[in-house]
Every structure is written in C-alpha cells, then in structure tokens.
Design a protein around this motif. Structure first.
Motif, PDB file in Angstrom:
ATOM      1  N   ARG A  51     -26.402 -46.002   7.601  1.00 43.40           N
ATOM      2  CA  ARG A  51     -26.699 -47.096   6.676  1.00 43.40           C
ATOM      3  C   ARG A  51     -27.635 -46.637   5.562  1.00 43.40           C
ATOM      4  N   ARG A  52     -28.603 -45.816   5.918  1.00 42.08           N
ATOM      5  CA  ARG A  52     -29.565 -45.340   4.930  1.00 42.08           C
ATOM      6  C   ARG A  52     -28.862 -44.558   3.824  1.00 42.08           C
ATOM      7  N   VAL A  53     -27.841 -43.782   4.183  1.00 43.40           N
ATOM      8  CA  VAL A  53     -27.101 -43.013   3.177  1.00 43.40           C
ATOM      9  C   VAL A  53     -26.170 -43.927   2.386  1.00 43.40           C
ATOM     10  N   GLU A  54     -25.373 -44.723   3.090  1.00 39.56           N
ATOM     11  CA  GLU A  54     -24.339 -45.506   2.425  1.00 39.56           C
ATOM     12  C   GLU A  54     -24.871 -46.715   1.663  1.00 39.56           C
ATOM     13  N   VAL A  55     -25.921 -47.345   2.152  1.00 38.69           N
ATOM     14  CA  VAL A  55     -26.442 -48.552   1.505  1.00 38.69           C
ATOM     15  C   VAL A  55     -27.629 -48.241   0.603  1.00 38.69           C
ATOM     16  N   ASP A  56     -28.579 -47.472   1.116  1.00 36.48           N
ATOM     17  CA  ASP A  56     -29.801 -47.196   0.352  1.00 36.48           C
ATOM     18  C   ASP A  56     -29.653 -46.019  -0.604  1.00 36.48           C
ATOM     19  N   GLY A  57     -28.590 -45.236  -0.476  1.00 38.03           N
ATOM     20  CA  GLY A  57     -28.353 -44.139  -1.389  1.00 38.03           C
ATOM     21  C   GLY A  57     -29.213 -42.904  -1.159  1.00 38.03           C
ATOM     22  N   VAL A  58     -29.773 -42.769   0.025  1.00 38.60           N
ATOM     23  CA  VAL A  58     -30.581 -41.594   0.366  1.00 38.60           C
ATOM     24  C   VAL A  58     -29.630 -40.413   0.560  1.00 38.60           C
ATOM     25  N   SER A  59     -30.064 -39.215   0.244  1.00 34.42           N
ATOM     26  CA  SER A  59     -29.198 -38.053   0.414  1.00 34.42           C
ATOM     27  C   SER A  59     -28.947 -37.792   1.900  1.00 34.42           C
ATOM     28  N   VAL A  60     -27.833 -37.168   2.193  1.00 30.34           N
ATOM     29  CA  VAL A  60     -27.466 -36.852   3.572  1.00 30.34           C
ATOM     30  C   VAL A  60     -28.522 -35.949   4.206  1.00 30.34           C
ATOM     31  N   THR A  61     -28.971 -34.958   3.469  1.00 32.39           N
ATOM     32  CA  THR A  61     -29.967 -34.021   3.990  1.00 32.39           C
ATOM     33  C   THR A  61     -31.258 -34.737   4.361  1.00 32.39           C
ATOM     34  N   THR A  62     -31.733 -35.624   3.491  1.00 32.70           N
ATOM     35  CA  THR A  62     -32.968 -36.360   3.742  1.00 32.70           C
ATOM     36  C   THR A  62     -32.824 -37.294   4.940  1.00 32.70           C
ATOM     37  N   ALA A  63     -31.703 -38.035   4.979  1.00 33.74           N
ATOM     38  CA  ALA A  63     -31.496 -38.982   6.075  1.00 33.74           C
ATOM     39  C   ALA A  63     -31.354 -38.256   7.408  1.00 33.74           C
ATOM     40  N   ALA A  64     -30.579 -37.196   7.431  1.00 30.53           N
ATOM     41  CA  ALA A  64     -30.380 -36.455   8.678  1.00 30.53           C
ATOM     42  C   ALA A  64     -31.710 -35.920   9.194  1.00 30.53           C
ATOM     43  N   ALA A  65     -32.517 -35.377   8.325  1.00 33.31           N
ATOM     44  CA  ALA A  65     -33.824 -34.852   8.747  1.00 33.31           C
ATOM     45  C   ALA A  65     -34.732 -35.972   9.244  1.00 33.31           C
ATOM     46  N   ALA A  66     -34.726 -37.116   8.587  1.00 32.80           N
ATOM     47  CA  ALA A  66     -35.593 -38.233   8.979  1.00 32.80           C
ATOM     48  C   ALA A  66     -35.207 -38.810  10.335  1.00 32.80           C
ATOM     49  N   PHE A  67     -33.949 -38.679  10.702  1.00 36.96           N
ATOM     50  CA  PHE A  67     -33.486 -39.240  11.970  1.00 36.96           C
ATOM     51  C   PHE A  67     -33.309 -38.194  13.060  1.00 36.96           C
ATOM     52  N   GLY A  68     -33.666 -36.962  12.769  1.00 38.10           N
ATOM     53  CA  GLY A  68     -33.637 -35.917  13.787  1.00 38.10           C
ATOM     54  C   GLY A  68     -32.263 -35.341  14.061  1.00 38.10           C
ATOM     55  N   PHE A  69     -31.371 -35.395  13.066  1.00 39.51           N
ATOM     56  CA  PHE A  69     -30.016 -34.874  13.228  1.00 39.51           C
ATOM     57  C   PHE A  69     -29.744 -33.800  12.190  1.00 39.51           C
ATOM     58  N   SER A  70     -28.676 -33.053  12.405  1.00 33.44           N
ATOM     59  CA  SER A  70     -28.219 -32.097  11.406  1.00 33.44           C
ATOM     60  C   SER A  70     -27.290 -32.827  10.429  1.00 33.44           C
ATOM     61  N   ARG A  71     -26.994 -32.187   9.301  1.00 30.22           N
ATOM     62  CA  ARG A  71     -26.054 -32.773   8.354  1.00 30.22           C
ATOM     63  C   ARG A  71     -24.677 -32.915   9.000  1.00 30.22           C
ATOM     64  N   GLN A  72     -24.295 -31.926   9.802  1.00 32.71           N
ATOM     65  CA  GLN A  72     -23.000 -31.993  10.479  1.00 32.71           C
ATOM     66  C   GLN A  72     -22.936 -33.216  11.398  1.00 32.71           C
ATOM     67  N   SER A  73     -24.025 -33.497  12.098  1.00 29.74           N
ATOM     68  CA  SER A  73     -24.060 -34.676  12.974  1.00 29.74           C
ATOM     69  C   SER A  73     -23.925 -35.956  12.169  1.00 29.74           C
ATOM     70  N   TYR A  74     -24.547 -35.975  10.991  1.00 31.47           N
ATOM     71  CA  TYR A  74     -24.398 -37.154  10.128  1.00 31.47           C
ATOM     72  C   TYR A  74     -22.927 -37.350   9.771  1.00 31.47           C
TER      73      TYR A  74
END
Length: 124
Positions: A51-74
């Motif tokens: 939701r943070r990426v799709e709705v708030d427009g946060v980058s995938v890299t930033t969101a994945a790091a903030a939630f403890g996941f890799s970009r691939q997991s996102y």
C-alpha cells in the motif's frame, strides 16, 4: 522457574503460519508508533508495504527497507495480491495433496508396495 505466559495473538499468528519471523526489522513509523499496527503480523506488514508503494508513492527500495523485506520480496507480494488479493499472502493449508481414496494414491500403493516381493537371496 515459572513458564512465561504465552501471548494469545502471537499463538494465533503462529498457528495460522502468519507470524513474522523478524518483527524487529520492521522500522516503518506506523508500526513503531501505533498499537494498532503489529509488526508480528506478516499479512499486515506485507499489506502496508504494498500500500505504501501503490498509494503513497514511496519507492520500492524505501518501502522494502522500512518493512524489513528485499525488493524481490516486495515484487512477489505485489504480484500475489494483484493476482489473488490479500488472501494470497496466507500460506496454503497443510495436509495431503491427494485424497486417501483417490486413484492416484491407491495405484501408487499397489504398484510400489503390494504385494511384497519375496527376497530370494536370504539364507535361513
């Protein structure tokens, strides 16, 4: 020594196999500042990450790091929810993949294990 009392929510998440194995790696401010958001809930963490990426427009890299996941997991989580909705994040049920009375099961048993073959090489 007394046994620690189990947290009922953690037990429920463990039983449903949606307990986040690394809740300490979730650094998003909603999870650190709110009692509603629970970093132990893997489905909630993945939902908020997508939701943070799709709705708030946060980058995938930033969101994945903030939630403890890799970009691939996102990308895997986003693809799963796009295909099947949030239910895709719940693990599949455990158990036999074929029914006990199915033809596949019975033919495997009869072909591989019945009747037992006599062992002729044994000495008595």
């Amino acid at each position: 020594m007394g046994r620690r009392r189990a947290d009922p929510k953690a037990e429920t998440l463990r039983e449903s196999r949606t307990l986040n194995p690394h809740p300490e790696s979730v650094a998003d401010e909603r999870f650190t500042d709110s009692e509603f958001f629970d970093a132990r809930d893997l489905v909630q963490v993945k939902y908020e990450m997508v939701r943070r990426v799709e709705v708030d427009g946060v980058s995938v890299t930033t969101a994945a790091a903030a939630f403890g996941f890799s970009r691939q997991s996102y990308y895997q989580a986003a693809a799963a929810v796009a295909e099947s909705g949030p239910a895709a994040w719940f693990p599949p049920n455990r158990g036999p993949r074929v029914r006990a009375n199915s033809p596949t099961r019975s033919s495997t048993i009869s072909r591989n294990s019945w009747p037992p073959t006599p062992r002729c090489d044994r000495r008595r």
